[in-house]
Design a protein around this motif. Sequence first.
Motif, mmCIF file in Angstrom:
data_model
loop_
_atom_site.group_PDB
_atom_site.id
_atom_site.type_symbol
_atom_site.label_atom_id
_atom_site.label_comp_id
_atom_site.label_asym_id
_atom_site.label_seq_id
_atom_site.Cartn_x
_atom_site.Cartn_y
_atom_site.Cartn_z
ATOM 1 N N TYR A 59 71.629 87.722 143.561
ATOM 2 C CA TYR A 59 72.597 86.858 144.242
ATOM 3 C C TYR A 59 72.418 86.943 145.761
ATOM 4 O O TYR A 59 72.317 88.041 146.318
ATOM 5 C CB TYR A 59 74.012 87.282 143.840
ATOM 6 N N LEU A 60 72.338 85.786 146.426
ATOM 7 C CA LEU A 60 72.124 85.615 147.864
ATOM 8 C C LEU A 60 70.773 86.148 148.340
ATOM 9 O O LEU A 60 70.557 86.295 149.539
ATOM 10 C CB LEU A 60 73.265 86.234 148.684
ATOM 11 N N GLU A 61 69.876 86.417 147.393
ATOM 12 C CA GLU A 61 68.518 86.780 147.780
ATOM 13 C C GLU A 61 67.758 85.508 148.162
ATOM 14 O O GLU A 61 67.808 84.494 147.458
ATOM 15 C CB GLU A 61 67.808 87.473 146.620
ATOM 16 N N SER A 76 74.936 81.730 143.422
ATOM 17 C CA SER A 76 76.073 81.987 142.542
ATOM 18 C C SER A 76 75.780 83.132 141.593
ATOM 19 O O SER A 76 74.623 83.410 141.256
ATOM 20 C CB SER A 76 76.451 80.733 141.746
ATOM 21 N N ASP A 77 76.859 83.790 141.183
ATOM 22 C CA ASP A 77 76.762 84.931 140.275
ATOM 23 C C ASP A 77 78.126 85.123 139.620
ATOM 24 O O ASP A 77 79.135 85.277 140.316
ATOM 25 C CB ASP A 77 76.352 86.194 141.025
ATOM 26 N N LYS A 78 78.183 85.097 138.311
ATOM 27 C CA LYS A 78 79.471 85.202 137.623
ATOM 28 C C LYS A 78 80.179 86.522 137.901
ATOM 29 O O LYS A 78 81.404 86.570 138.077
ATOM 30 C CB LYS A 78 79.278 85.014 136.115
ATOM 31 N N ASN A 79 79.444 87.603 137.927
ATOM 32 C CA ASN A 79 80.067 88.898 138.177
ATOM 33 C C ASN A 79 80.669 88.964 139.570
ATOM 34 O O ASN A 79 81.789 89.446 139.762
ATOM 35 C CB ASN A 79 79.054 90.020 137.986
ATOM 36 N N VAL A 80 79.930 88.474 140.556
ATOM 37 C CA VAL A 80 80.433 88.489 141.933
ATOM 38 C C VAL A 80 81.653 87.583 142.062
ATOM 39 O O VAL A 80 82.632 87.924 142.728
ATOM 40 C CB VAL A 80 79.330 88.053 142.908
ATOM 41 N N PHE A 81 81.618 86.436 141.385
ATOM 42 C CA PHE A 81 82.729 85.488 141.475
ATOM 43 C C PHE A 81 83.913 85.895 140.608
ATOM 44 O O PHE A 81 84.988 85.315 140.702
ATOM 45 C CB PHE A 81 82.271 84.090 141.060
ATOM 46 N N GLY A 82 83.717 86.873 139.735
ATOM 47 C CA GLY A 82 84.818 87.379 138.911
ATOM 48 C C GLY A 82 85.184 86.481 137.750
ATOM 49 O O GLY A 82 86.370 86.281 137.454
ATOM 50 N N THR A 83 84.186 85.904 137.066
ATOM 51 C CA THR A 83 84.475 85.049 135.922
ATOM 52 C C THR A 83 83.446 85.288 134.833
ATOM 53 O O THR A 83 82.304 85.658 135.099
ATOM 54 C CB THR A 83 84.463 83.563 136.324
ATOM 55 N N SER A 84 83.856 85.064 133.601
ATOM 56 C CA SER A 84 82.918 85.145 132.477
ATOM 57 C C SER A 84 82.747 83.801 131.795
ATOM 58 O O SER A 84 81.860 83.632 130.969
ATOM 59 C CB SER A 84 83.415 86.167 131.442
ATOM 60 N N SER A 85 83.594 82.817 132.154
ATOM 61 C CA SER A 85 83.579 81.547 131.428
ATOM 62 C C SER A 85 83.382 80.319 132.305
ATOM 63 O O SER A 85 82.852 79.309 131.837
ATOM 64 C CB SER A 85 84.891 81.382 130.650
ATOM 65 N N ILE A 86 83.803 80.365 133.544
ATOM 66 C CA ILE A 86 83.724 79.175 134.395
ATOM 67 C C ILE A 86 82.287 78.963 134.855
ATOM 68 O O ILE A 86 81.574 79.915 135.195
ATOM 69 C CB ILE A 86 84.664 79.322 135.615
ATOM 70 N N SER A 103 80.196 71.900 155.823
ATOM 71 C CA SER A 103 80.743 73.246 156.012
ATOM 72 C C SER A 103 81.179 73.901 154.701
ATOM 73 O O SER A 103 81.355 75.114 154.654
ATOM 74 C CB SER A 103 81.936 73.207 156.972
ATOM 75 N N LEU A 104 81.367 73.110 153.636
ATOM 76 C CA LEU A 104 81.821 73.646 152.364
ATOM 77 C C LEU A 104 80.963 73.084 151.228
ATOM 78 O O LEU A 104 80.435 71.965 151.319
ATOM 79 C CB LEU A 104 83.292 73.289 152.105
ATOM 80 N N ASP A 116 80.941 78.761 151.367
ATOM 81 C CA ASP A 116 80.646 78.419 152.749
ATOM 82 C C ASP A 116 79.347 77.613 152.776
ATOM 83 O O ASP A 116 78.339 78.016 152.201
ATOM 84 C CB ASP A 116 80.495 79.701 153.574
ATOM 85 N N GLY A 117 79.369 76.476 153.463
ATOM 86 C CA GLY A 117 78.222 75.585 153.450
ATOM 87 C C GLY A 117 77.031 76.083 154.230
ATOM 88 O O GLY A 117 75.920 75.541 154.080
ATOM 89 N N GLU A 118 77.197 77.088 155.070
ATOM 90 C CA GLU A 118 76.092 77.621 155.868
ATOM 91 C C GLU A 118 75.591 78.958 155.333
ATOM 92 O O GLU A 118 74.393 79.167 155.185
ATOM 93 C CB GLU A 118 76.521 77.755 157.323
ATOM 94 N N THR A 119 76.520 79.873 155.052
ATOM 95 C CA THR A 119 76.107 81.199 154.589
ATOM 96 C C THR A 119 76.010 81.274 153.067
ATOM 97 O O THR A 119 75.438 82.218 152.536
ATOM 98 C CB THR A 119 77.102 82.266 155.062
ATOM 99 N N PHE A 120 76.658 80.331 152.360
ATOM 100 C CA PHE A 120 76.722 80.252 150.902
ATOM 101 C C PHE A 120 77.604 81.336 150.300
ATOM 102 O O PHE A 120 77.623 81.531 149.082
ATOM 103 C CB PHE A 120 75.326 80.295 150.257
ATOM 104 N N ASP A 121 78.367 82.042 151.124
ATOM 105 C CA ASP A 121 79.296 83.043 150.615
ATOM 106 C C ASP A 121 80.399 82.373 149.796
ATOM 107 O O ASP A 121 80.858 81.272 150.117
ATOM 108 C CB ASP A 121 79.945 83.815 151.772
ATOM 109 N N PHE A 122 80.840 83.046 148.740
ATOM 110 C CA PHE A 122 81.996 82.590 147.968
ATOM 111 C C PHE A 122 83.254 82.714 148.826
ATOM 112 O O PHE A 122 83.504 83.765 149.433
ATOM 113 C CB PHE A 122 82.134 83.429 146.695
ATOM 114 N N LEU A 123 84.045 81.637 148.889
ATOM 115 C CA LEU A 123 85.274 81.650 149.684
ATOM 116 C C LEU A 123 86.515 81.777 148.823
ATOM 117 O O LEU A 123 87.333 82.664 149.028
ATOM 118 C CB LEU A 123 85.361 80.378 150.541
ATOM 119 N N TYR A 124 86.672 80.862 147.846
ATOM 120 C CA TYR A 124 87.877 80.878 147.023
ATOM 121 C C TYR A 124 87.709 79.933 145.836
ATOM 122 O O TYR A 124 86.807 79.108 145.793
ATOM 123 C CB TYR A 124 89.124 80.467 147.826
ATOM 124 N N TRP A 125 88.626 80.089 144.852
ATOM 125 C CA TRP A 125 88.722 79.147 143.743
ATOM 126 C C TRP A 125 89.715 78.056 144.122
ATOM 127 O O TRP A 125 90.704 78.320 144.797
ATOM 128 C CB TRP A 125 89.212 79.842 142.471
#
Length: 506
Positions: A59-61, A76-86, A103-104, A116-125
């Motif tokens: 993830y983010l490599e 993206s990564d399910k574990n990092v995002f905290g989901t098993s189904s979405i 930006s998003l 985040d549209g530049e860093t690709f970090d997860f922001l929120y659901w």
Amino acid sequence: MKKILLNKFLLNRNLAKASLFTFLAFNANVNAQNYPERVLLSTVNYESYEAPTGQFPEYLESFTEDLSGSTITRISDKNVFGTSSIRVRHNYAKDQTWNSDGSLIKLAGYPAAILDGETFDFLYWRDIPSYGRWANTEPNYMYGTPGNQFVKFNVLNNTKVTLKTFSNYSSIDFGFGEGNQSNDDKYVGLIGKNGSERTLIVYDIETNQVVGTKYIGSSGDLDWFSVSQLGNFAVVSWRTDGSGPTAGLKSYSLNFDNERHINDVTTHGDLGIDADGNDVMVAYEGPSGWDNDSYVFSARLDGQGKTALFQYPGGIWGGHISCRNTDRPGWAYVSEQCCTSHDVASREIFAIKLDNSGIIERYAKHHNDVAPGNGHSAMAVPNRNGTKILFASNWDESSIMADPNPPAWILEFPQTQLGVEENQIEDNTLTVYPNPTENTVNIKVTGQNNSITAIQLHDILGRSLVNNVVNNENTLSLDLSSYPKGVYLLSVNINGKKQTKKIIRN
């Protein structure tokens, strides 16, 4: 799109032309838009596909791919995002994933992951509405269709406002999931439903008026419905091939006059704008096209002709096409997904010019195996200026293919940074988010030994609003709630070197 927002800002405040020059003088960061080498399709020597080697990227490599020298990052990564189904991939090639200023990023699913549209970090659901589509003119908003309502959704505070309730229908649908509003956010194509009965609707978002309707009842197998990018046509695609009343691809004026039969065969494609500025449909050909050595076509929605785009011995057979590069008309982005054993553009992402020149730009191999099903299609979609491409891929990794959907990736073609003399640091060192914002922006610097030593904020007239010395911080927050809505210039000193970014307060 940023230019449109800026012009509205100036007009609303009756500022002099000098204000615009003041803004430009402060705009220290400009990225030239660069694309891969343009080549004639007829000169390309496609080689046999080679699967990737090495471990599945983290993830983010990020790494540099071989075909165009672009950077690819797993986002993206399910574990990092905290989901098993979405789903943590994007929705579809016809669904723009970047908001209007880049930006998003939204991924698929309910709720949807916002990055985040530049860093690709997860922001929120976010609890986006059904078929949530980014607005093309307002960065923080989406449109969608819960129940029989057409709504505007604010991604910053996770709330929605109902723009119109279609009380004549039990439910409405955003084009059966393949619709988009016009590029100026004025018109949208909707489908009103009462049981199996269906009515096509063109709705004017700006005036809150229904422009036209067409009752189609329960007959025919409707695939999708949309308005064209320039807002000139309502377009209907039936799953059944042919020229009959419920077959092929048809276009209408917005009030459903002047039916035009555009093409007999309907395959994966997207509504775009050709190199001459015409509303078109770009799609894969069917067998009738193959017989004429044509494999992708562009058809004008005014009925004035069809152009063969991809003519190459052996051809290409299946994948997806995206024309969501709305700030770069005249091109379509193709993610070929046919078969590894077929050498021509196997598992390749490329752009093709929408004329009869046969010019293409080759971006990368997406390395996605579609064998597990449609959820594993790459479905590449470009950002609005076509310099970045988001796609899904299992990277030919068997363990990832066991999941119903693979993760998402972003390709970035190298860009040339232009700036004033003092702007000497790398653009990806500084992140400012959310942008646009309603109140607060966060400022973050990355990189070894990088820290913030000062910040300055100016309005569009060049007036200094903030001038603070900072004690070597890596993250800061700046409250803009006391300032009027509009455009501001934020300058950040990083180890004595300055970088300036435009900020929009909504």
